[in-house]
Design a protein around this motif. Structure first.
Motif, PDB file in Angstrom:
ATOM      1  N   SER A 241      -8.804   2.796   3.656  1.00 21.83           N
ATOM      2  CA  SER A 241      -8.307   2.796   2.333  1.00 21.83           C
ATOM      3  C   SER A 241      -6.953   4.410   2.490  1.00 21.83           C
ATOM      4  O   SER A 241      -7.133   5.221   3.539  1.00 21.83           O
ATOM      5  CB  SER A 241      -8.903   3.566   1.160  1.00 21.83           C
ATOM      6  OG  SER A 241      -9.827   5.227   1.545  1.00 21.83           O
TER       7      SER A 241
ATOM      8  N   GLN B  50      -6.369   7.589  -4.531  1.00 20.96           N
ATOM      9  CA  GLN B  50      -6.471   5.399  -4.392  1.00 20.96           C
ATOM     10  C   GLN B  50      -7.788   5.606  -4.652  1.00 20.96           C
ATOM     11  O   GLN B  50      -8.072   5.718  -5.167  1.00 20.96           O
ATOM     12  CB  GLN B  50      -7.293   6.291  -3.050  1.00 20.96           C
ATOM     13  CG  GLN B  50      -7.281   4.523  -2.217  1.00 20.96           C
ATOM     14  CD  GLN B  50      -7.307   3.757  -2.291  1.00 20.96           C
ATOM     15  OE1 GLN B  50      -6.788   3.532  -1.255  1.00 20.96           O
ATOM     16  NE2 GLN B  50      -6.970   2.541  -2.448  1.00 20.96           N
TER      17      GLN B  50
ATOM     18  N   TRP C 203      -7.948  -2.746   0.220  1.00 25.52           N
ATOM     19  CA  TRP C 203      -7.564  -1.540  -0.987  1.00 25.52           C
ATOM     20  C   TRP C 203      -6.803  -1.685  -2.222  1.00 25.52           C
ATOM     21  O   TRP C 203      -5.295  -2.716  -1.980  1.00 25.52           O
ATOM     22  CB  TRP C 203      -8.155  -0.431  -0.205  1.00 25.52           C
ATOM     23  CG  TRP C 203      -9.179  -0.003   0.526  1.00 25.52           C
ATOM     24  CD1 TRP C 203      -9.509   0.007   1.852  1.00 25.52           C
ATOM     25  CD2 TRP C 203     -10.228   0.107  -0.138  1.00 25.52           C
ATOM     26  NE1 TRP C 203     -10.309   0.336   2.020  1.00 25.52           N
ATOM     27  CE2 TRP C 203     -11.334   0.821   0.734  1.00 25.52           C
ATOM     28  CE3 TRP C 203     -10.773   0.763  -1.720  1.00 25.52           C
ATOM     29  CZ2 TRP C 203     -12.259   1.070   0.890  1.00 25.52           C
ATOM     30  CZ3 TRP C 203     -12.047   1.098  -1.743  1.00 25.52           C
ATOM     31  CH2 TRP C 203     -12.810   1.265  -0.464  1.00 25.52           C
TER      32      TRP C 203
ATOM     33  N   LYS D 128       0.757  -0.829  -0.306  1.00 24.24           N
ATOM     34  CA  LYS D 128      -0.088  -0.052   0.003  1.00 24.24           C
ATOM     35  C   LYS D 128       0.893   1.658   0.359  1.00 24.24           C
ATOM     36  O   LYS D 128       0.831   2.686  -0.667  1.00 24.24           O
ATOM     37  CB  LYS D 128      -0.795  -0.051   1.183  1.00 24.24           C
ATOM     38  CG  LYS D 128      -2.065   1.871   1.551  1.00 24.24           C
ATOM     39  CD  LYS D 128      -2.499   0.974   2.436  1.00 24.24           C
ATOM     40  CE  LYS D 128      -4.035   0.726   2.420  1.00 24.24           C
ATOM     41  NZ  LYS D 128      -4.968   0.851   4.026  1.00 24.24           N
TER      42      LYS D 128
END
Length: 837
Positions: free
Chosen positions: A231, A330, A315, A73
């Protein structure tokens, strides 16, 4: 002592290991490496090469969870980091921090995190705050959640510093999922989401100094919450004004929650009151207050599609903005993994904003038995699942204009203790058996590249019992092996035609095709009966025997009208999990009945004519050794000597003697006599109490009648069978640091009578000792010269008991490069290359 004074160096060729069967065990890092727990070790594999690179020792209990810092991420923030970090937590509550240097790709243990949990760690989640700071949170079955701050080093000389910021007590509400994020708009405020057995999501607010307070609860799920993921802040009008939190549970549902700044929420409310209410209007939830800021929580979407528990949601990692290469956004894209054997990617529809399932993978899997977690690659073009069977499943989007997700190779291995291994007669492959109830074949796929990489190429036996021992039948003829399990029966398996052709593809050599006219039928493969443990042969007409269907590693597996479900296929490239579990079985040709208890040890002589087997025993009657004739598979003799379980047996290299060692601390040497008519008789030459504790292992000198025994008393003793049929103790190696559990003796130089003895220990370490046996006429016994040739690096070795060591049989005499295979309680099969200096 010149000849015994051998020096050797070792390099690692291959590690095969399966993943611990727990949720939150796998993490995909920004460095594009994947970490997972394999028993007490933290294993690292490279998805591009489909190879396990290393295992990290240190944990004293099963590794439950791992987490990269930064994980995939935060790959966009990790561009300038020269060192990445890895967190791992185990079933005792200990948490370790490891450092990976990207320059030399080496790992080192940094520290054990202070103030560990009192019980097992169930989840770890980490975020980067800046280039210098990170925060991670842990949940545990001890009823607490810990939040730690990590100060990352700025220079090479600096070290990481970890401090406990807050310990949150949740008492009876055991938490199994946790996620962290910085709140948009408020400087320095951090929100922690936790979920678990009470079906609620608990939000805590605080800052980097601690002071985390319970802010609110979110209700909606109807069963245990299994996964949470924040997120990165979602931008609206160039302002980071809201966060999205996704949750999944055992109620099979996925929920997306929006956490928006309060003033933004009220503006939206005024706007929507003018328009008619549509599907995008939010279901109001609680208000989250953090300092002077307040946030409205609302249900953004409810995703229904999985048919079983949803164990993980994640995510998609942020990607570069299409307009500016320096900014990131995102993506509104989610990956979910479920026990229904599928992973799904969800995205909102462009026109309505309704979240839809756009990609589903894994639904055709015969064997996955459900997924425990799914993970994105740093750039979002690959997804990885780990399953109930300890296996990995990797898909990559190879499409250009539209999505096209294709299965990829992954490393594989056993997901329980590996109990025994054996090399094929000519060293083409290794056969391993395990308490995960499978037998597996690992081999170098030489056609793959200039440097052959090892892969699992077949799974000959999938059983209903833990398998404890195996031996490959030496001598001429087809590839055959005999395995023994926690049942009283030994089972004989023979390589089918499909395996022989696969082996040809792997090694570029031609192996044992059936001769023309040998029989009207040929065994193509095997099929597992619906209710039973036997693997039945599948036949094809001899005229069609060489037209076995060829399949590449990722093709669909078509079935034939004439062949049942499990279609044997010839593999032209290393297989994926589905093919291994369903299409590479070997047929079972015989069962050997006779023992009164579960099988423990088995071995074959060097001509492939005689088999010896033993079982668990508490009395002399049950501890007998049975001898079987290969081919007729009849019991030809029974050897009585021991009063407890015979732990290992080995035939001398001239096949005249059988050595057995036992839990009763004694060894026995039997003289085996064979007549031309096939009758076998035996004579007990010697039985001695050799050690103070259980004798676990033994090995013969390839050049004579000397042998070694290894025991729980941490010693290895060398013995010689004298001409007058007695056995004399001739040497003892210096005491080891741990119980000796595995030995294997290989010859180096026939003229000098020198060799290497590999010694495996209960702590996982492996040592190599140079031995030279000097024989002089008239001497009462040979003289042994000893020298330590090599102590293998602990990072290369097993992290728990070494169960078996075995040298690859080499056709070259006096070779200076040898291969040593080992297996252990840490679920690993390892192959080392040993260079004699």
């Amino acid at each position: 002592m010149s000849s015994a004074d051998v020096k050797a160096s070792a390099s690692r060729i291959f590690i095969g290991a399966g993943c611990n069967r727990v949720v939150n065990n796998v993490s995909w890092g920004a460095c594009d490496l994947v970490s997972f727990g394999a028993q007490n070790a933290v294993a690292i594999f490279c998805p591009k090469r489909a190879q396990i690179l290393t295992t990290l020792p240190g944990h004293k209990a099963t590794v439950n969870c791992t987490r990269w810092l930064p994980c995939s991420k935060f790959a966009f923030e990790a561009k300038n980091m020269s060192r990445h970090y890895l967190l791992s937590g185990d079933a005792d509550g200990a948490i370790m921090l490891w450092e990976l240097s990207l320059i030399d790709q080496k790992f080192k243990h940094v520290l054990q995190v202070p103030e560990p949990h009192k019980k097992g760690v169930t989840c770890i989640y980490a975020i980067l705050i800046s280039n210098r700071d990170a925060i991670f949170a842990t949940t545990s079955s001890d009823g607490t959640s810990h939040i730690y701050e990590v100060v990352l080093p700025m220079s090479i000389e600096d070290e990481c510093a970890v401090s406990l910021v807050e310990s949150i007590s949740v008492n009876a509400k055991v938490m199994v999922a946790i996620s962290l994020s910085e709140l948009p708009g408020s400087s320095g405020k951090i929100v922690v989401a936790m979920g678990g057995l009470d079906n609620k999501i608990h939000l805590y607010c605080g800052d980097r100094t601690g002071k985390f307070i319970h802010a609110c609860e979110i209700k909606g799920h109807a069963d245990w919450i299994r996964s949470l993921d924040f997120s990165l802040p979602v931008c609206i009008d160039d302002e980071s004004s809201s966060l999205l939190l996704v949750s999944s549970a055992q109620d099979r549902a996925i929920r997306i929650w929006k956490i928006a700044l309060r003033d933004m929420a009220s503006n939206n409310e005024r706007a929507s009151s003018i328009d008619e209410i549509n599907l995008e209007s939010y279901i109001k939830g609680p208000v989250l207050i953090a300092g002077s800021y307040s946030y409205q929580i609302s249900l953004e979407s409810l995703l229904i599609g999985h048919e079983d528990w949803v164990y993980s949601v994640e995510w998609q990692p942020p990607t570069f903005s299409s307009t500016e290469r320096t900014s990131f956004f995102q993506p509104l894209s989610l990956l979910s993994a479920s026990m229904d054997k599928t992973m799904m990617i969800w995205k909102p529809e462009k026109t309505t904003g309704i979240w839809m399932n756009v990609v589903t993978v894994g639904e055709l899997s015969h064997c996955a038995l459900g997924f425990y977690g799914g993970h994105w690659s740093p750039n979002g073009d690959s997804i990885l699942a780990h399953g109930y069977g300890g296996s990995f499943h990797h898909w990559k989007n190879v499409g250009t204009d539209m999505d096209n997700w294709k299965p990829q190779r992954v490393p594989s291995g056993h997901f329980a203790m590996v109990t025994d291994i054996a090399w094929a007669r000519s060293g083409e492959y290794i056969l391993s058996v395990s308490h995960d109830q499978t037998t597996r074949v690992f081999a170098p796929w030489e056609q793959d590249a200039s440097l052959p990489s090892w892969h699992e190429i077949a799974r000959p036996q999938v059983h209903g019992h833990d398998i404890s021992c195996v031996t490959i039948i030496k001598g001429k003829g087809n590839h055959r092996f005999v395995s023994g399990a926690e049942e009283k029966v030994s089972r004989v398996f023979e390589a089918p035609l499909s395996f022989l052709k696969t082996l040809n593809h792997a090694t570029s050599k031609v192996y044992g095709f059936p001769e023309d006219g040998q029989t009207d039928m040929q065994i193509l493969g095997a099929n597992m009966s619906a209710l039973g443990l036997s693997q039945k042969p599948i036949y094809v007409q001899a005229t069609h025997a060489h037209e076995v269907p060829e399949r590449t590693g990722t093709d669909g597996l078509d079935s034939f009208e004439t062949i049942p479900d499990a279609v044997p296929v010839v593999l032209t490239e290393p297989p994926i999990e589905d093919q291994l579990a369903w299409h590479t079985l070997w047929p079972e040709s015989h069962k050997l009945y006779g023992h009164g208890n579960e099988l423990y040890s088995i071995c074959c002589d060097h001509e492939g004519k005689l088999l010896a087997s033993s079982c668990k025993a508490q009395s002399a009657m049950v501890a007998e050794i049975w001898l079987w004739q290969v081919g007729s598979w009849k019991a030809v003799d029974r050897l009585h000597s021991h009063s407890l379980t015979v732990t290992q047996m080995e035939f001398s290299h001239d096949n005249k003697m059988l050595l057995a060692v036992s839990r009763d601390r004694q060894f026995s040497v039997f003289l085996i006599n064979r007549t031309e008519s096939g009758e076998v008789t035996h004579l007990l030459l010697s039985r001695q109490e050799a050690h103070k504790r259980i004798i676990w292992t033994c090995s013969w000198n390839p050049f004579g009648h000397e042998f070694a025994t290894g025991s729980r008393d941490k010693t290895v003793k060398i013995w010689a069978v004298k001409g007058d049929s007695s056995v004399k103790h001739i040497s003892t190696l210096p005491q080891f640091s741990s119980s000796v559990t595995a030995l294997s003796w290989v010859g180096l130089d026939w003229g000098q009578n020198s060799g290497l003895l590999a010694v495996g220990m209960e702590n996982g370490h492996i040592a190599l000792w140079g031995l030279r046996v000097g024989r002089t006429k008239g001497a009462e016994a040979p003289v042994v010269s000893l020298s330590l040739a090599a102590q293998l690096d602990p990072l290369m070795c097993h992290v728990s008991t070494v169960n078996r060591l075995t040298w690859r049989s080499s056709e070259e005499e006096d070779s200076r490069t040898l291969q040593l295979a080992s297996c252990g309680a840490d679920q690993c099969v390892r192959v080392f290359e040993i260079s004699i200096n």
